[in-house]
Design an enzyme around this catalytic site. Sequence first.
Site: not given
Length: 740
Positions: A428, A628, A632
Amino acid sequence: MTVHAHHETPTQAGHGAHACCTHAPDADTAVAAGPSGAVYTCPMHPQIRRIGPGHCPICGMALEPVLPSVDDDDSDLRALARRFWISTALTLPVFLGAMGPHVPGWQLPVPWTRFAEWTQALLGSMVVLWGGAAFFVRGWRSLKPWSPNMYTLIALGTGVAWLYSVIAFVTPGVFPAAFRDAHGGVDVYFEAAAVIVTLVLLGDFLELRARRHTGAALKALLGLAPKTARRIDADGSEHDVPLADVRVGDVLRVRPGEKVPTDGAVIEGASHIDESMLTGEPMPVAKGAGDTLAGGTVNQDGALTMRADKVGAETLLAQIVALVAQAQRTKAPLQRVADKVAAWFVPAVVLVAVVAFVAWAAVGPDPKFAHALIAAVSVLIIACPCALGLATPISIMVATGRGAQAGVLFRDAAAIEALREIDTLVVDKTGTLTEGRPALKTVHSFGGLDEAHALALAAALERPSEHPLARAIVAGAQERGIAVPKVEDFAAPTGRGVRGRVDGRAVALGNTKLMLDVGAKVDAVAQERADALRGEGATVMLLAVDGALAALIAVADRIKASTSAAIRGLHDAGLHIVMLTGDNAMTAQAVARELGIDEVRADVSPADKAAAVAQLKREGRRVAMAGDGINDAPALAAADVGIAMGSGTDVAMESAQVTLVKGDLTAILRARSLSRSSVRNIRQNLFFAFVYNVIGVPIAAGALFPAFGIVLSPMIAALAMSLSSVSVVTNALRLRRVRL
């Protein structure tokens, strides 16, 4: 960061034959009375769980605390050492008395010869019946649920040798000629039985002492927590209190050189904190008002006043220990091989011992039955399923502890094994590659307005707002020491920005539409400069003063300082790196270009992220996903290995198999290196255990006798058996020193 550990009940889960494992320790269990209510488990069979110490009903090994303690009682180790040394003292005269007649010139008068024989019989029996009492109890217990183990073989081997010797010593006339030597006597094996028991005790002692070191990493973490904290009361007085008395909301003083007592936030002061034992990073971290502190870290050079936010089991340190302890008790896929072998190993060894006895009795040299007995006992003693069972769990225990020291938390053993095979890393952007919070990037002024004045005006407009971009501008002004004036007539036109009066001047900050509203012209030069900043991944706001364009304010989510080096290291390790982000394509491409990321997919939803991971797996890639945020979580769960950044959300960490305490991608390199070292160590242990038995059992059965005339003594078999388990544990301990 919050780490959630799964807590089981203190009884065994999922092993019906031994589910009732909560009784008090028996007399034969030379173990310490552990902390009240402490849960113990078996290092080889984690499904065995009970309150208090004892021995595993499956393999007979001493149980260990699920959660280690800095003040672990070692009375069990001392008791085992005492039993070994007493047995050694009793065995030595038995051994010398038995070996003496084979020494030239060793001849005793007949009365003394009989006295020596009685001495051997009595002392040897004391060693077997007292020193080896626990072996017989555990061996007998293994038969009731039919879980034959190492102690089944030891009890059977030494029991047969001792019982045969007693009968031969007391009533030698009952034995036929096949048991008699050339002089018509019947040999006894009190010295063999005593030496076997003593050597097995030595092996148990060395193994238990070595296994104590497997929890050294967790004990080191537990030892980080100070015993006391300095509390500041409401009246301003200060005094030291036990750490257990600290409550959420307490104000604490942390002086230079002291450990941070618990998790919280800095209220006042500035310092550098050594977080190396939690994150694996050697560089101290600067801390000031508002920054978070983790209990157990070390304050280096400044005095701090902090507020306690989490105490006891809720602290980061306590949760790390709980998670690592949980991971240490899980089974790696590689252990399936050992489990399959162990299921038939002991019955197979007993069968080999019977076959060896029959073969020696049929075609062996005289006295046939005496040689047959020795061969059968040697086979029973040398075969050690303990080494096979320890091969994987001991390595996992050491590896998870080593990972915790390096800031890498594994949820289970399967994650350790899977991480080494990863060839694609999906990341990410926000919070993983970047810091996850906008920060002022640059101020570009036009006309006669200087940048500091422009930033002061912009910060004045944004101070009433709670928007992340507004906070970034205000924080940027404060970091530069710029005084922020007050705003009047504040307004926030929807979808345009903010406006008001500052120091008597009309000020507006926002997008192009707001500039048109206030009559400020955005010329080609300003537009080109704004587009260039957007191409670098920044969000650009336009500042107008008294109806004229005065400055461009650029805010960006800064790339973490460690990310660039981490990406290079991951590339060097052969990983293909893919960025998945919900951010716009221009910003994503700007970050990807700066970092050299291989593939970018922008404007993706959480479901799209999970689908992208699934697609990569269908292409034959072994995928790890690092993220995080809540968005996600689906992708983390879909990946072969989900990696959560410790600075992120609880949902992300619940979905991941690996957590990086500091939220730094460089820890992935450490985790992958540890994974490879751990799997290599496990394979070495399995190799040692398999090869040892494949070679040792046939030799003990007499495979070398026809060609070389070599017969393995049961005493040598006992020594080899004991050392096999010790070698496996010692090899696993090498992981504590592996360089990551």
